[in-house]
Scaffold this motif. Structure first.
Motif, PDB file in Angstrom:
ATOM      1  N   TYR A   1      -6.791 -28.983  38.543  1.00 14.58           N
ATOM      2  CA  TYR A   1      -5.936 -27.384  38.471  1.00 14.58           C
ATOM      3  C   TYR A   1      -5.573 -27.332  39.953  1.00 14.58           C
ATOM      4  CZ  TYR A   1      -7.534 -27.525  33.007  1.00 14.58           C
ATOM      5  OH  TYR A   1      -7.322 -28.361  32.289  1.00 14.58           O
ATOM      6  N   ASN A   2      -6.634 -27.234  40.830  1.00 17.89           N
ATOM      7  CA  ASN A   2      -6.175 -26.833  42.136  1.00 17.89           C
ATOM      8  C   ASN A   2      -4.579 -28.057  42.597  1.00 17.89           C
ATOM      9  OD1 ASN A   2      -8.425 -25.372  41.578  1.00 17.89           O
ATOM     10  ND2 ASN A   2      -9.872 -26.624  43.356  1.00 17.89           N
ATOM     11  N   ARG A   3      -5.019 -28.618  42.432  1.00 18.29           N
ATOM     12  CA  ARG A   3      -3.040 -29.451  43.367  1.00 18.29           C
ATOM     13  C   ARG A   3      -1.900 -28.899  42.567  1.00 18.29           C
ATOM     14  NH1 ARG A   3      -2.588 -34.211  40.055  1.00 18.29           N
ATOM     15  NH2 ARG A   3      -3.658 -34.082  37.984  1.00 18.29           N
ATOM     16  N   TYR A   4      -2.552 -27.927  41.247  1.00 20.26           N
ATOM     17  CA  TYR A   4      -0.987 -27.164  40.730  1.00 20.26           C
ATOM     18  C   TYR A   4      -0.971 -26.368  41.484  1.00 20.26           C
ATOM     19  CZ  TYR A   4      -1.494 -30.650  37.611  1.00 20.26           C
ATOM     20  OH  TYR A   4      -1.841 -31.932  36.915  1.00 20.26           O
ATOM     21  N   ARG A   5      -1.910 -25.025  42.524  1.00 16.48           N
ATOM     22  CA  ARG A   5      -1.229 -23.910  43.003  1.00 16.48           C
ATOM     23  C   ARG A   5      -0.361 -23.564  44.108  1.00 16.48           C
ATOM     24  NH1 ARG A   5      -7.903 -22.022  44.164  1.00 16.48           N
ATOM     25  NH2 ARG A   5      -7.597 -23.520  45.555  1.00 16.48           N
ATOM     26  N   ARG A   6      -0.307 -24.807  44.744  1.00 16.98           N
ATOM     27  CA  ARG A   6       0.512 -24.652  45.953  1.00 16.98           C
ATOM     28  C   ARG A   6       1.879 -24.711  44.765  1.00 16.98           C
ATOM     29  NH1 ARG A   6      -0.793 -22.947  51.496  1.00 16.98           N
ATOM     30  NH2 ARG A   6      -2.382 -23.817  52.563  1.00 16.98           N
ATOM     31  N   PRO A   7       2.151 -26.208  44.531  1.00 17.16           N
ATOM     32  CA  PRO A   7       3.342 -25.757  43.714  1.00 17.16           C
ATOM     33  C   PRO A   7       3.918 -24.918  43.346  1.00 17.16           C
ATOM     34  CG  PRO A   7       2.312 -28.166  43.257  1.00 17.16           C
ATOM     35  CD  PRO A   7       1.315 -27.386  44.203  1.00 17.16           C
ATOM     36  N   LEU A   8       2.936 -24.034  42.506  1.00 22.30           N
ATOM     37  CA  LEU A   8       3.077 -22.992  41.933  1.00 22.30           C
ATOM     38  C   LEU A   8       4.049 -21.901  42.797  1.00 22.30           C
ATOM     39  CD1 LEU A   8       2.773 -21.982  38.675  1.00 22.30           C
ATOM     40  CD2 LEU A   8       1.338 -20.715  39.887  1.00 22.30           C
ATOM     41  N   ALA A   9       2.818 -21.956  43.711  1.00 24.86           N
ATOM     42  CA  ALA A   9       3.812 -20.643  44.549  1.00 24.86           C
ATOM     43  C   ALA A   9       4.620 -20.902  45.286  1.00 24.86           C
ATOM     44  CB  ALA A   9       2.890 -20.683  45.461  1.00 24.86           C
ATOM     45  N   ALA A  10       4.826 -22.301  45.673  1.00 24.06           N
ATOM     46  CA  ALA A  10       6.137 -22.351  45.707  1.00 24.06           C
ATOM     47  C   ALA A  10       7.260 -22.188  44.782  1.00 24.06           C
ATOM     48  CB  ALA A  10       6.241 -23.976  46.368  1.00 24.06           C
ATOM     49  N   VAL A  11       7.259 -23.348  43.559  1.00 22.59           N
ATOM     50  CA  VAL A  11       8.458 -22.152  42.838  1.00 22.59           C
ATOM     51  C   VAL A  11       8.540 -21.352  42.782  1.00 22.59           C
ATOM     52  CG1 VAL A  11       8.750 -23.079  40.197  1.00 22.59           C
ATOM     53  CG2 VAL A  11       7.809 -24.567  41.836  1.00 22.59           C
ATOM     54  N   LEU A  12       7.477 -20.325  43.013  1.00 25.90           N
ATOM     55  CA  LEU A  12       7.623 -18.903  42.630  1.00 25.90           C
ATOM     56  C   LEU A  12       8.781 -18.325  43.357  1.00 25.90           C
ATOM     57  CD1 LEU A  12       5.939 -16.409  40.225  1.00 25.90           C
ATOM     58  CD2 LEU A  12       5.499 -16.172  42.401  1.00 25.90           C
ATOM     59  N   ALA A  13       8.288 -18.848  44.481  1.00 22.80           N
ATOM     60  CA  ALA A  13       9.207 -18.438  45.499  1.00 22.80           C
ATOM     61  C   ALA A  13      10.214 -18.884  45.761  1.00 22.80           C
ATOM     62  CB  ALA A  13       8.179 -18.586  47.068  1.00 22.80           C
ATOM     63  N   ALA A  14      10.847 -19.647  45.731  1.00 21.88           N
ATOM     64  CA  ALA A  14      11.595 -20.080  45.518  1.00 21.88           C
ATOM     65  C   ALA A  14      12.256 -20.079  44.640  1.00 21.88           C
ATOM     66  CB  ALA A  14      11.601 -21.717  45.364  1.00 21.88           C
ATOM     67  N   ALA A  15      11.678 -19.603  43.102  1.00 20.00           N
ATOM     68  CA  ALA A  15      12.761 -18.746  42.143  1.00 20.00           C
ATOM     69  C   ALA A  15      13.170 -17.583  43.040  1.00 20.00           C
ATOM     70  CB  ALA A  15      12.046 -19.138  40.754  1.00 20.00           C
ATOM     71  N   VAL A  16      12.272 -16.414  43.333  1.00 20.70           N
ATOM     72  CA  VAL A  16      12.171 -15.583  43.369  1.00 20.70           C
ATOM     73  C   VAL A  16      13.194 -14.875  44.927  1.00 20.70           C
ATOM     74  CG1 VAL A  16      11.191 -13.262  45.353  1.00 20.70           C
ATOM     75  CG2 VAL A  16      10.029 -14.129  42.976  1.00 20.70           C
ATOM     76  N   PHE A  17      13.057 -16.153  45.408  1.00 17.91           N
ATOM     77  CA  PHE A  17      14.565 -16.323  47.039  1.00 17.91           C
ATOM     78  C   PHE A  17      15.946 -16.444  45.842  1.00 17.91           C
ATOM     79  CE2 PHE A  17      17.226 -17.863  49.858  1.00 17.91           C
ATOM     80  CZ  PHE A  17      17.015 -17.223  50.696  1.00 17.91           C
TER      81      PHE A  17
END
Ligand code: HEM
Ligand code: SF4
Ligand code: FES
Lengths: 251, 225
Positions: B193-209
């Motif tokens: 699952y490690n490869r999903y960690r960066r995209p998850l952070a990116a999606v969360l950051a983008a959604a918050v912004f």
């Protein structure tokens, strides 16, 4: 080819150092980086000058002695390669090359490009071992280890203790080195029983030596000549929490 | 509790506590962002939502009491987060007393390099934001309980809207590295699952912004009035 070297020269640990420029003609691209330094040193000795001190031993990328920062990159511009395995063909005629020692409070400069890396040895002494006699090399498959664990342990065990990870880290953190050792021993049955105590003691020693704190930049992984993965740092962190909170064995 | 204190003593332990306090704030930030979107449903909905926040927890809690419990919880977590960040930063600065002549051009991401000063900017913004919309002392025409009115009047000034947008940019960058870093720090890793960690952070950051800046932009564009 002809290159210009700017080398950090420092007489001893207490002295103030500075850069010294050397014009180096007559180098061939087939020379290794250390052979180039050997040539420079021969010429210095002929002139009655003090040769450049740098550490080296195996010259085949397995002992971890030869670290130096070459143009801002630990072990130089080529990935997955130690300074001794770097060749002059990676540079161009007329290049200016800056050589600096590893920079970290825990790695005091002894002379020129040589630093004292015994802080890493003391981290190993704090827990990077198995307390019982594990015997000589066992017969293959005498102890059954899942392939995934064996591969993981092997990947971590390829760390040669060169310290490039510390040198590359803007925080001067030794997490990649420590994580490699912790993950290596935790993945195999011989190391499993002391897993949590080991994590606790090695991290405590790391802090005591004056290394900095990891912020997961990932510069260490890029600099590491053995491609040790920062995934092992996550393993270290998990083991440390379990040791501290007493979820694993006693620490 | 004693174990949490001994955990805090080590460098890794401080990081773990930063990650946990960070996660608490991420939860708050996401809930806050979703709540703000009610501004698009008109004055009544968002004012009512403001009232709901004060009434939460009834009948166990009196008016505004649970809200205060949560506020104090958030205050304590951010103080601990910043304290640990400060101590670890000092430790790291001490660990590298001499810097390189040739700056190592290792690929440090913008997000990871700006965690410290970006964090300070977020902290200053939070103080301004509270003075602006909660206390109201830097707001031109503050009405207690008039959430919709306060938003519209507040963001009609474009420099104020710009401050909010820039601060949310800083928050998104902090979260992009922070959320990924949190997985590392808490040892949440698995080869699968490690490869999903960066995209998850990116999606969360983008959604918050996007969620947060939609409100000031909505006011400036006339979609919220
Ligand atoms: C005054 C405000 C703040 C300061 C000074 C600050 C500072 C920092 C620093 C220095 C780090 C460590 C960076 C690293 O290790 O890579 C960090 C991590 C983090 N921050 Fe903040 N921060 C602040 C506010 C916030 C807020 C408001 C949130 C959430 C919305 C947040 C969420 C996180 C998360 C999730 C992490 C990751 C923890 C980890 O590395 O495991 N921070 N912060
Ligand atoms: S982890 Fe890599 S860079 Fe660090 S000491 Fe081991 S081999 Fe060298
Ligand atoms: S001299 Fe042994 S690794 Fe370079």
């Amino acid at each position: 080819m002809r290159i210009a070297l700017h080398v950090w020269r420092q007489v001893n640990a207490g002295a103030r150092g500075g850069f010294e420029r050397y014009d180096v003609p007559g180098i061939t691209e087939h020379m290794s980086f250390l052979e180039m330094l050997d040539v420079v040193n021969e010429r210095l000795v002929e002139q009655g000058k003090e040769p450049i001190a740098f550490e080296h031993d195996c010259r085949e990328g397995i002992c971890g002695s030869c670290g130096m920062v070459i143009n801002g990159e630990p072990h130089g511009p080529v990935r997955r390669v130690t300074a001794c395995q770097l060749h002059m063909r990676s540079f161009a005629d007329g290049d200016e090359i800056w050589l600096e020692p590893w920079r970290a409070r825990a790695f005091p400069v002894l002379k020129d490009l040589v630093v004292d890396r015994s802080a890493l040895d003391r981290i190993i002494q704090a827990g990077g071992y198995i307390s019982v006699r594990a015997g000589s090399a066992p017969d293959a498959n005498a102890i059954l280890i899942p392939k995934r664990n064996a591969d993981m342990a092997f990947d971590a065990a390829t760390c040669i203790g060169c310290g490039a990870c510390v040198a590359a880290c803007p925080n001067g953190s030794a997490m990649l080195f420590s994580a490699a050792k912790i993950a290596h021993l935790a993945a195999i049955p011989q190391g499993e029983p002391e897993r949590f105590r080991r994590a606790y003691q090695m991290v405590a020693q790391m802090d005591a030596e004056g290394f900095g704190s990891c912020t997961n930049h990932g510069a260490c992984e890029v600099a590491c000549p053995k491609e040790i993965s920062i995934d092992f740092i996550a393993t270290l962190n998990r083991d440390l929490v379990r040791a501290e909170l007493g979820w694993g064995a006693e620490r | 509790m004693r174990r949490v204190v001994t955990l805090y003593r080590s460098s890794v332990g401080k990081k773990v506590i930063m990650a946990v306090t960070g996660v608490v704030w991420v939860g708050f930030v996401v809930a806050h962002m979703v709540g703000n979107l009610k501004a698009f449903q008109g004055a009544e909905k968002i004012d009512h939502y403001g009232e709901f926040l004060r009434e939460m927890g009834a009948p166990v809690f009196g008016h505004g009491q649970l809200l205060w419990v949560l506020r104090i919880g958030l205050l304590v977590t951010i103080v601990v987060h910043v304290l640990a960040a400060t101590q670890l930063t000092l430790m790291s600065w001490r660990a590298r007393p001499v810097s390189y002549k040739v700056a190592p051009h290792m690929e440090l991401s913008y997000a990871s390099r700006t965690m410290r000063w970006g964090g300070v900017i977020i902290g200053l913004f939070v103080i301004y934001h509270l003075m602006h919309f909660t206390v109201g002392n830097v707001h031109p025409d503050f009405e207690p309980g008039g959430v919709h009115h306060n938003l519209v009047v507040g963001f009609r000034s474009w420099p104020v809207a710009l401050v909010y947008i820039v601060a949310m940019g800083a928050l998104a960058v902090h979260l992009y590295h922070g959320v990924w870093s949190m997985f590392q720090t808490l040892g949440i890793n698995h080869p699968k699952y490690n490869r999903y960690r960066r995209p998850l952070a990116a999606v969360l950051a983008a959604a918050v912004f996007v969620g947060f800046v939609s409100v000031p932009i909505g006011v400036l564009a006339g979609a919220i009035q």
